[in-house]
Write a protein that holds these residues in place. Structure first.
Motif, PDB file in Angstrom:
ATOM      1  N   MET A  79       0.876  -0.944   0.042  1.00  0.00           N
ATOM      2  CA  MET A  79      -0.313   0.043  -0.268  1.00  0.00           C
ATOM      3  C   MET A  79       1.067   1.312   0.120  1.00  0.00           C
ATOM      4  O   MET A  79       1.737   1.144   0.537  1.00  0.00           O
ATOM      5  CB  MET A  79      -0.931   0.366   1.138  1.00  0.00           C
ATOM      6  CG  MET A  79      -1.811  -0.996   1.451  1.00  0.00           C
ATOM      7  SD  MET A  79      -2.748  -0.998   2.802  1.00  0.00           S
ATOM      8  CE  MET A  79      -3.930  -0.322   2.799  1.00  0.00           C
ATOM      9  N   HIS A  82       0.108   7.107   1.508  1.00  0.00           N
ATOM     10  CA  HIS A  82      -1.071   7.443   1.875  1.00  0.00           C
ATOM     11  C   HIS A  82      -2.849   6.599   2.256  1.00  0.00           C
ATOM     12  O   HIS A  82      -3.563   6.999   3.237  1.00  0.00           O
ATOM     13  CB  HIS A  82      -1.662   8.678   0.191  1.00  0.00           C
ATOM     14  CG  HIS A  82      -2.061   8.283   0.095  1.00  0.00           C
ATOM     15  ND1 HIS A  82      -1.585   7.237  -0.871  1.00  0.00           N
ATOM     16  CD2 HIS A  82      -3.672   7.946  -0.797  1.00  0.00           C
ATOM     17  CE1 HIS A  82      -1.719   6.996  -2.297  1.00  0.00           C
ATOM     18  NE2 HIS A  82      -3.584   7.020  -2.211  1.00  0.00           N
ATOM     19  N   GLU A  83      -2.453   5.779   1.718  1.00  0.00           N
ATOM     20  CA  GLU A  83      -3.455   4.422   1.551  1.00  0.00           C
ATOM     21  C   GLU A  83      -3.015   4.230   3.318  1.00  0.00           C
ATOM     22  O   GLU A  83      -4.554   3.362   4.380  1.00  0.00           O
ATOM     23  CB  GLU A  83      -3.450   3.497   0.734  1.00  0.00           C
ATOM     24  CG  GLU A  83      -3.790   4.093  -0.744  1.00  0.00           C
ATOM     25  CD  GLU A  83      -4.202   2.814  -1.680  1.00  0.00           C
ATOM     26  OE1 GLU A  83      -4.177   1.959  -1.566  1.00  0.00           O
ATOM     27  OE2 GLU A  83      -4.320   3.726  -3.109  1.00  0.00           O
ATOM     28  N   THR A  84      -1.982   3.709   3.464  1.00  0.00           N
ATOM     29  CA  THR A  84      -1.697   3.282   5.205  1.00  0.00           C
ATOM     30  C   THR A  84      -2.258   4.037   5.287  1.00  0.00           C
ATOM     31  O   THR A  84      -2.226   3.755   7.209  1.00  0.00           O
ATOM     32  CB  THR A  84      -0.007   3.165   5.183  1.00  0.00           C
ATOM     33  OG1 THR A  84       0.211   2.264   3.953  1.00  0.00           O
ATOM     34  CG2 THR A  84      -0.241   2.401   5.845  1.00  0.00           C
ATOM     35  N   SER A 158      -4.490  13.074  -2.897  1.00  0.00           N
ATOM     36  CA  SER A 158      -3.591  12.464  -3.984  1.00  0.00           C
ATOM     37  C   SER A 158      -2.685  12.805  -4.544  1.00  0.00           C
ATOM     38  O   SER A 158      -2.164  12.986  -5.095  1.00  0.00           O
ATOM     39  CB  SER A 158      -4.947  11.202  -4.300  1.00  0.00           C
ATOM     40  OG  SER A 158      -5.053  11.801  -5.350  1.00  0.00           O
ATOM     41  N   GLN A 162      -2.086   8.573  -8.841  1.00  0.00           N
ATOM     42  CA  GLN A 162      -2.437   7.559  -8.225  1.00  0.00           C
ATOM     43  C   GLN A 162      -4.361   8.160  -8.119  1.00  0.00           C
ATOM     44  O   GLN A 162      -4.700   9.037  -8.120  1.00  0.00           O
ATOM     45  CB  GLN A 162      -2.484   7.790  -6.644  1.00  0.00           C
ATOM     46  CG  GLN A 162      -0.958   7.920  -6.252  1.00  0.00           C
ATOM     47  CD  GLN A 162      -0.659   6.378  -6.322  1.00  0.00           C
ATOM     48  OE1 GLN A 162      -1.687   5.561  -5.606  1.00  0.00           O
ATOM     49  NE2 GLN A 162       1.100   6.169  -7.086  1.00  0.00           N
ATOM     50  N   LEU A 166     -10.758   6.267  -2.694  1.00  0.00           N
ATOM     51  CA  LEU A 166     -10.621   5.015  -1.436  1.00  0.00           C
ATOM     52  C   LEU A 166     -11.594   4.030  -1.324  1.00  0.00           C
ATOM     53  O   LEU A 166     -12.984   4.857  -1.066  1.00  0.00           O
ATOM     54  CB  LEU A 166      -9.903   5.693  -1.365  1.00  0.00           C
ATOM     55  CG  LEU A 166      -8.378   6.059  -1.000  1.00  0.00           C
ATOM     56  CD1 LEU A 166      -7.495   5.856   0.028  1.00  0.00           C
ATOM     57  CD2 LEU A 166      -7.531   5.114  -1.746  1.00  0.00           C
ATOM     58  N   VAL A 197      -8.708  -0.936   2.991  1.00  0.00           N
ATOM     59  CA  VAL A 197      -8.965   0.058   2.151  1.00  0.00           C
ATOM     60  C   VAL A 197      -8.243   0.629   1.551  1.00  0.00           C
ATOM     61  O   VAL A 197      -7.375  -0.100   1.530  1.00  0.00           O
ATOM     62  CB  VAL A 197      -8.442   1.733   3.672  1.00  0.00           C
ATOM     63  CG1 VAL A 197      -8.602   2.175   2.789  1.00  0.00           C
ATOM     64  CG2 VAL A 197      -9.896   1.159   4.631  1.00  0.00           C
ATOM     65  N   GLY A 198      -8.958   1.150  -0.074  1.00  0.00           N
ATOM     66  CA  GLY A 198      -7.793   1.165  -0.979  1.00  0.00           C
ATOM     67  C   GLY A 198      -8.436   1.697  -2.249  1.00  0.00           C
ATOM     68  O   GLY A 198      -9.538   1.508  -2.365  1.00  0.00           O
ATOM     69  N   THR A 199      -7.882   1.633  -3.226  1.00  0.00           N
ATOM     70  CA  THR A 199      -8.491   1.856  -5.306  1.00  0.00           C
ATOM     71  C   THR A 199      -8.754   0.916  -5.171  1.00  0.00           C
ATOM     72  O   THR A 199      -8.814  -0.680  -4.857  1.00  0.00           O
ATOM     73  CB  THR A 199      -7.131   2.156  -5.795  1.00  0.00           C
ATOM     74  OG1 THR A 199      -6.663   1.071  -6.262  1.00  0.00           O
ATOM     75  CG2 THR A 199      -6.562   3.853  -4.813  1.00  0.00           C
TER      76      THR A 199
END
Length: 302
Positions: A79, A82-84, A158, A162, A166, A197-199
């Motif tokens: 990840m 920013h996602e973390t 973001s 990216q 999310l 949580v993610g794209t």
């Protein structure tokens, strides 16, 4: 040879890639390099990048469970920063929710809507552009119609290149439960993140792995893959047209949480919070063990 299913930080996969193999011949380091160089197989359509990674098909024509386990672990920890950070915030807020915080938001069965709306509210108070998304799709061909509800966050800052949206699914594992699952499938499912949580791109990678795992499990029981376990159906849950909601879709009234009406939500909240605690404890254990190994190397211990 499959890796165990303990939670493993992403950095450890690079170390393992230098001296371990996948099914005795596929180097994990090469798999990671290939994944990064090919962009993880892209987003959208649902190929999931599986064909671009080294093949680990068993004699039955299905990917080996240990190979699928390794892919889950890689996807879980590959990840961006920013996602973390968003995942950390979501976990903290999820664990802070109390039963008394939940309000009636739907008539009839709530299906955890009250948890999602309250979490989205907490995320907005924390500065995130969060909302509850309701998706609905019509059945087409072999894909049954249905609906799904999840949270999304629009990331205005973001990094360049990216995805700025999310997806947050607070009960990710529940989408992959199947009947008469073999032990290997159960272990793979339980290694999924409790909360996704993610794209959409990374979500598609998870979906492809879980479809392959379901095919393998069902094959062991001489059962076909039902339409509601297909990749197209799973993708419909998060890729279908949706509406964003800041408030309850069907407000039942201003009354506070009702134990009788929302007993299932209370049980779901406790179950998810317990699973999150367990997941975090496993991660802390692995990090502590890694630090211990590093100290031993620094002091010249064998």
């Amino acid at each position: 040879m499959g890796l165990d299913l303990r939670v493993v930080p992403a950095e450890e996969w690079w170390e393992r890639g230098r001296d371990s193999s996948l099914d005795g011949e596929c180097d994990l380091g090469l798999m990671v390099t290939d994944f990064i160089e090919t962009g993880g197989g892209g987003s959208g359509g649902g190929g999931g990048g599986g064909d671009s990674w080294c093949s680990s098909d068993s004699d039955s024509g299905f990917p080996d469970p240990s190979y699928l386990s390794d892919k889950i672990q890689f996807l879980k920890y590959s990840m961006p920063q920013h996602e973390t950070e968003v995942l950390s915030a979501v976990r903290t807020l999820m664990l802070s929710i109390k039963e008394k915080d939940l309000h009636s938001v739907k008539s009839g069965t709530c299906n955890a809507s009250c948890i999602r709306f309250y979490l989205a509210k907490l995320l907005r108070l924390s500065g995130y552009n969060a909302a509850v998304c309701s998706a609905r799709w019509q059945g087409t061909g072999k894909v049954p119609g249905g609906d799904n509800e999840y949270i999304d966050i629009i990331m205005s800052d973001s990094p360049v290149g990216q995805d700025d949206r999310l997806i947050i699914d607070i009960d990710f594992r529940s989408h992959f439960e199947i009947a008469r699952a073999v032990d290997s499938y159960q272990r793979i499912m339980e290694s999924l993140p409790v909360v996704y949580v993610g794209t959409v791109a990374r979500l598609n990678q998870f979906l492809q792995v879980m479809v392959d795992a379901a095919k393998y499990s069902l094959k062991q029981n001489s059962m076909p893959l039902p339409p509601w376990r297909s990749l197209n159906y799973l993708q419909s849950k998060w890729l279908s047209p949706y509406k964003r909601h800041l408030g309850p879709i069907n407000q039942e009234g201003p009354g506070m949480f009702s134990p009788g009406l929302h007993r299932q939500c209370a049980e779901n909240l406790k179950r998810l919070q317990f699973a999150l605690h367990t997941e975090q404890e496993a991660e802390r254990f692995v990090k502590k063990k890694k630090k211990s190994r590093e100290r031993m190397r620094i002091h010249g211990a064998p």
